[in-house]
Enzyme design. Structure first.
Site, PDB file in Angstrom:
ATOM      1  N   HIS A   1     -23.697  -6.368  -4.519  1.00  0.00           N
ATOM      2  CA  HIS A   1     -23.501  -6.904  -5.869  1.00  0.00           C
ATOM      3  C   HIS A   1     -24.780  -7.519  -6.422  1.00  0.00           C
ATOM      4  CE1 HIS A   1     -22.864 -11.342  -5.310  1.00  0.00           C
ATOM      5  NE2 HIS A   1     -22.798 -11.387  -6.627  1.00  0.00           N
TER       6      HIS A   1
ATOM      7  N   PHE B   1     -30.530 -14.382  -1.592  1.00  0.00           N
ATOM      8  CA  PHE B   1     -30.141 -15.524  -0.774  1.00  0.00           C
ATOM      9  C   PHE B   1     -28.655 -15.830  -0.950  1.00  0.00           C
ATOM     10  CE2 PHE B   1     -34.660 -16.042  -1.106  1.00  0.00           C
ATOM     11  CZ  PHE B   1     -35.056 -16.710   0.038  1.00  0.00           C
TER      12      PHE B   1
ATOM     13  N   SER C   1     -21.894 -16.497  -4.101  1.00  0.00           N
ATOM     14  CA  SER C   1     -22.033 -15.633  -2.924  1.00  0.00           C
ATOM     15  C   SER C   1     -23.498 -15.307  -2.678  1.00  0.00           C
ATOM     16  CB  SER C   1     -21.241 -14.337  -3.117  1.00  0.00           C
ATOM     17  OG  SER C   1     -19.863 -14.599  -3.214  1.00  0.00           O
ATOM     18  N   GLU C   2     -24.229 -14.952  -3.742  1.00  0.00           N
ATOM     19  CA  GLU C   2     -25.664 -14.697  -3.637  1.00  0.00           C
ATOM     20  C   GLU C   2     -26.376 -15.099  -4.924  1.00  0.00           C
ATOM     21  OE1 GLU C   2     -24.031 -11.910  -0.546  1.00  0.00           O
ATOM     22  OE2 GLU C   2     -23.768 -11.769  -2.719  1.00  0.00           O
ATOM     23  N   THR C   3     -27.652 -15.409  -4.769  1.00  0.00           N
ATOM     24  CA  THR C   3     -28.573 -15.644  -5.879  1.00  0.00           C
ATOM     25  C   THR C   3     -29.811 -14.798  -5.613  1.00  0.00           C
ATOM     26  OG1 THR C   3     -27.781 -17.916  -6.181  1.00  0.00           O
ATOM     27  CG2 THR C   3     -29.937 -17.374  -7.119  1.00  0.00           C
TER      28      THR C   3
END
Length: 335
Positions: free
Chosen positions: A81, A70, A50-52
């Site tokens: 999160h 991102f 979902s995100e980094t």
């Protein structure tokens, strides 16, 4: 890409996870100032989470650290999160909170306070909370947007109790639905939802009933919470909505509310656990009286997760908290 060798410390963190691998995974790259925007975006796309997040040098004196966030397709100014996951990673790498157990994160949305609610022990994960940033867009959805959401979600107008824009970085249209059963029963049409982010929340109507009172009558086979069976599409036996449909509603509500977040076009089209959305819902619901000043949320059920988020409205604002644990530690090479 530069020819010099560049290897970075890396972690993968489980956020809002009461048990292992039941939250939302977050990729964390440390000391990433030398990476370009394109390299960060390409790595996030490759990770397919979902995100980094990427740790960079902060520009504000008050900040303990700074991150860039991102998704697989774009950079976000804020996300929930990643905020808790980054705070946990920073603490794991040797960072220390202030005397009051607080730390300050810098991101595109500015400075975000994070507090340590519980340190990790042999029996508990670390629990962290972030202070919800202010909403930058609110107000009811436009009639055409509301119909767009209702149609794409495959629900009825009378399923919707209220609706509002909930923009605090991401840009979701928020819908309060009449109960958690409606939320869990949604079979989204992602093609129809293309271009619209939608978050939905519904209460567990059996939450005030003593356990054991609500029993399935046998006309519909209950689905066991948190299993692949719960992912099975609805069929003709599910035409009538009732508390029988999902075992989690019938026997023991796992939280006060169920939440789902849909982002058509993203690599992860249904987010397993969304801090920014729940922060926005928390501001709206506690101020409007739809929810008490403290409540819990379960999210990720229909994608095989069982994330738990804790919402608390205080005089300082709304705090969103959850358990965080590192699952993978190592290095990543950008050669």
């Amino acid at each position: 890409m530069l020819s010099m060798s560049r290897t970075f410390a890396y972690q993968q963190v489980d956020v809002f996870a009461p048990t292992a691998f039941n939250g939302n995974g977050l990729g964390v790259v440390f000391n990433a100032d030398s990476l370009t925007d394109d390299q960060m975006q390409h790595f996030a796309q490759w990770m397919n989470l979902s995100e980094t997040v990427f740790f960079v040098e902060p520009s504000h004196e008050e900040a303990d650290y700074a991150i860039r966030i991102f998704t697989p397709s774009t950079e976000l100014s804020f996300a929930g999160h990643p905020t808790l996951g980054a705070a946990h990673a920073w603490l794991e790498s040797g960072g220390a909170p202030g005397p009051a157990g607080h730390l300050i994160q810098e991101c595109g949305a500015g400075l975000i306070p994070v507090r340590v609610e519980r340190e990790c022990t042999d029996s508990h994960s670390r629990r962290l909370a972030f202070l919800a940033p202010p909403l930058t867009r609110t107000g009811p959805l436009e009639p055409d947007v509301l119909q767009w959401a209702i149609s794409g979600l495959g629900i009825h107008e009378d399923d919707v109790v209220d609706h509002q824009w909930l923009v605090n970085g991401p840009h979701p249209a928020g819908l309060v639905l009449r109960d958690a059963d409606v939320v869990l029963g949604i079979e989204p049409d992602y093609e129809a939802l293309q271009g619209l982010e939608v978050g939905v929340i519904g209460p567990y109507t059996a939450s005030s009933v003593a356990h054991g009172v609500w029993q399935p009558r046998g006309s519909v086979l209950p689905r066991v919470s948190g299993t692949r069976e719960e992912l099975r599409p609805l069929d003709s036996s599910d035409l009538e909505r009732s508390e029988e449909r999902f075992g989690s509603v019938v026997m023991q509500p796992p939280a006060d509310f169920e939440v789902r977040a849909f982002v058509a076009g993203e690599a992860v089209s249904e987010d397993p656990a969304t801090g920014s959305l729940n922060a926005a819902f928390g501001i709206w619901l506690t101020q409007s009286g739809y929810a008490p000043q403290r409540y819990t949320v379960r999210q990720g059920t229909r994608v095989g997760r069982s994330a738990i988020l804790h919402i608390e409205a205080t005089e300082k604002g709304v705090w969103v908290s959850g358990d965080v644990e590192t699952r993978i530690s190592g290095n990543v090479s950008f050669d």
